[in-house]
Every structure is written in C-alpha cells, then in structure tokens.
Motif scaffolding. Structure first.
Motif, mmCIF file in Angstrom:
data_model
loop_
_atom_site.group_PDB
_atom_site.id
_atom_site.type_symbol
_atom_site.label_atom_id
_atom_site.label_comp_id
_atom_site.label_asym_id
_atom_site.label_seq_id
_atom_site.Cartn_x
_atom_site.Cartn_y
_atom_site.Cartn_z
ATOM 1 N N ASP A 18 7.891 2.361 -15.218
ATOM 2 C CA ASP A 18 6.532 2.186 -15.743
ATOM 3 C C ASP A 18 5.600 1.625 -14.677
ATOM 4 O O ASP A 18 4.455 2.072 -14.545
ATOM 5 N N GLN A 19 6.079 0.639 -13.914
ATOM 6 C CA GLN A 19 5.236 0.073 -12.856
ATOM 7 C C GLN A 19 4.913 1.133 -11.808
ATOM 8 O O GLN A 19 3.773 1.245 -11.369
ATOM 9 N N ASP A 20 5.908 1.910 -11.409
ATOM 10 C CA ASP A 20 5.662 2.958 -10.420
ATOM 11 C C ASP A 20 4.628 3.962 -10.926
ATOM 12 O O ASP A 20 3.750 4.388 -10.168
ATOM 13 N N ASP A 21 4.731 4.343 -12.201
ATOM 14 C CA ASP A 21 3.742 5.270 -12.770
ATOM 15 C C ASP A 21 2.340 4.680 -12.676
ATOM 16 O O ASP A 21 1.389 5.375 -12.310
ATOM 17 N N SER A 22 2.204 3.409 -12.989
ATOM 18 C CA SER A 22 0.913 2.740 -12.917
ATOM 19 C C SER A 22 0.398 2.670 -11.476
ATOM 20 O O SER A 22 -0.795 2.858 -11.219
ATOM 21 N N CYS A 23 1.297 2.443 -10.535
ATOM 22 C CA CYS A 23 0.901 2.305 -9.128
ATOM 23 C C CYS A 23 0.521 3.643 -8.490
ATOM 24 O O CYS A 23 -0.079 3.668 -7.416
ATOM 25 N N ARG A 24 0.865 4.744 -9.139
ATOM 26 C CA ARG A 24 0.499 6.066 -8.618
ATOM 27 C C ARG A 24 -0.963 6.420 -8.899
ATOM 28 O O ARG A 24 -1.482 7.376 -8.346
ATOM 29 N N ILE A 25 -1.624 5.657 -9.748
ATOM 30 C CA ILE A 25 -3.026 5.914 -10.064
ATOM 31 C C ILE A 25 -3.865 5.408 -8.890
ATOM 32 O O ILE A 25 -3.810 4.221 -8.548
ATOM 33 N N PRO A 26 -4.612 6.295 -8.232
ATOM 34 C CA PRO A 26 -5.386 5.899 -7.045
ATOM 35 C C PRO A 26 -6.297 4.704 -7.317
ATOM 36 O O PRO A 26 -6.992 4.644 -8.329
ATOM 37 N N GLY A 27 -6.253 3.746 -6.409
ATOM 38 C CA GLY A 27 -7.101 2.574 -6.472
ATOM 39 C C GLY A 27 -6.666 1.498 -7.454
ATOM 40 O O GLY A 27 -7.293 0.456 -7.555
ATOM 41 N N ARG A 28 -5.579 1.717 -8.166
ATOM 42 C CA ARG A 28 -5.160 0.746 -9.169
ATOM 43 C C ARG A 28 -4.419 -0.446 -8.549
ATOM 44 O O ARG A 28 -4.550 -1.568 -9.006
ATOM 45 N N SER A 29 -3.608 -0.205 -7.522
ATOM 46 C CA SER A 29 -2.796 -1.278 -6.971
ATOM 47 C C SER A 29 -2.426 -0.968 -5.524
ATOM 48 O O SER A 29 -2.297 0.191 -5.143
ATOM 49 N N TRP A 30 -2.209 -2.020 -4.752
ATOM 50 C CA TRP A 30 -1.718 -1.837 -3.389
ATOM 51 C C TRP A 30 -0.215 -1.603 -3.375
ATOM 52 O O TRP A 30 0.358 -1.174 -2.370
ATOM 53 N N VAL A 31 0.452 -1.915 -4.492
ATOM 54 C CA VAL A 31 1.908 -1.845 -4.557
ATOM 55 C C VAL A 31 2.356 -0.380 -4.519
ATOM 56 O O VAL A 31 1.893 0.432 -5.322
ATOM 57 N N PRO A 32 3.243 -0.033 -3.594
ATOM 58 C CA PRO A 32 3.716 1.353 -3.533
ATOM 59 C C PRO A 32 4.651 1.661 -4.711
ATOM 60 O O PRO A 32 5.355 0.762 -5.185
ATOM 61 N N PRO A 33 4.674 2.903 -5.176
ATOM 62 C CA PRO A 33 5.518 3.264 -6.317
ATOM 63 C C PRO A 33 6.968 3.521 -5.904
ATOM 64 O O PRO A 33 7.484 4.637 -6.007
ATOM 65 N N ILE A 34 7.645 2.463 -5.464
ATOM 66 C CA ILE A 34 9.017 2.602 -4.950
ATOM 67 C C ILE A 34 10.005 1.640 -5.600
ATOM 68 O O ILE A 34 11.174 1.580 -5.211
ATOM 69 N N LEU A 35 9.560 0.915 -6.614
ATOM 70 C CA LEU A 35 10.424 -0.078 -7.247
ATOM 71 C C LEU A 35 11.577 0.566 -8.013
ATOM 72 O O LEU A 35 12.705 0.079 -7.965
ATOM 73 N N HIS A 36 11.324 1.649 -8.718
ATOM 74 C CA HIS A 36 12.358 2.305 -9.517
ATOM 75 C C HIS A 36 13.549 2.705 -8.644
ATOM 76 O O HIS A 36 14.706 2.455 -9.014
#
Length: 124
Positions: A18-36
């Motif tokens: 879920d966090q990775d999906d959220s982080c894939r939205i441009p400009g939403r977070s600096w966190v890369p979608p690699i936690l999963h």
C-alpha cells in the motif's frame, strides 16, 4: 490458531504494498516505492523470526510484538529507504553511546537483507 508473528509479517507485506502504491503517485512523497520488495526479501530469511515494523522510511525488527510497551527489544540494525531508490543498511545508536554506522548502500533488497542478517548474527 493464529500465529502473531506470521500475522505481523502478513500485515507488514500488505502495508508495504500500500505504501509503495501511494509513493508511485507523482509529487506525493520522496520515498521510493521499494519497501514491498524489501519486506518480501526479509521474510524469506532468518529475519522472519523477528517482528517487522516501519519507522520513518525504515524497516526495523523487534523480538516482541509490542516493543513500545516493553514486550520485546528493538534490534539495533535497520534498512532505510533513500531517495535514489536504494536501501541503506545501518546500525543504530545504542544506549551505551555507540553512534550510528552506515554499513551498506545497495539497489538490491536481497543484498540489504543479507547484510542485516550478518549484523544480527554477529551481534549474537
């Protein structure tokens, strides 16, 4: 019969996705979608005997399900997510004043997890 440790890992895998999906939205977070990928890699190793949790874009581990309430100790090693889509393995400050040390930076979840295992086993 439920297994709290298995449930903790299942929860963390879903939360990481879920966090990775959220982080894939441009400009939403600096966190890369690699936690999963990181959580999946950790679950396939001996680290699966610990309880996983996240804190400030890091994957951490404890010996009990409620470490914040005194039910378990937090391991002094963590994997941070860094903006470039990489993992940073580090040992954390300890109560006796030993400062944090960066141990490894890598683009590979498996390599990061392997280094965490080495550090945990070395600490005994």
């Amino acid at each position: 019969m439920s297994d709290p440790l298995s449930e903790a890992w299942d929860f963390q895998i879903r939360a990481a996705a879920d966090q990775d999906d959220s982080c894939r939205i441009p400009g939403r977070s600096w966190v890369p979608p690699i936690l999963h990928d990181l959580v999946l890699a950790a679950r396939r190793t001996s680290l699966s005997r610990y309880y996983p949790f996240t804190s400030h874009a890091t994957l951490r581990f404890s010996t009990g399900p409620q470490w914040w309430a005194g039910n378990g100790d937090v391991l002094t090693v963590a994997v941070a997510l860094v903006p470039e889509g990489r993992y940073l393995v580090c040992t954390l400050p300890t109560a006796d004043g030993v400062s944090s040390v960066e141990e490894l930076e890598t683009a590979s979840a498996d390599e990061a997890v392997a280094r965490v295992e080495q550090l945990v086993h070395a600490a005994g």
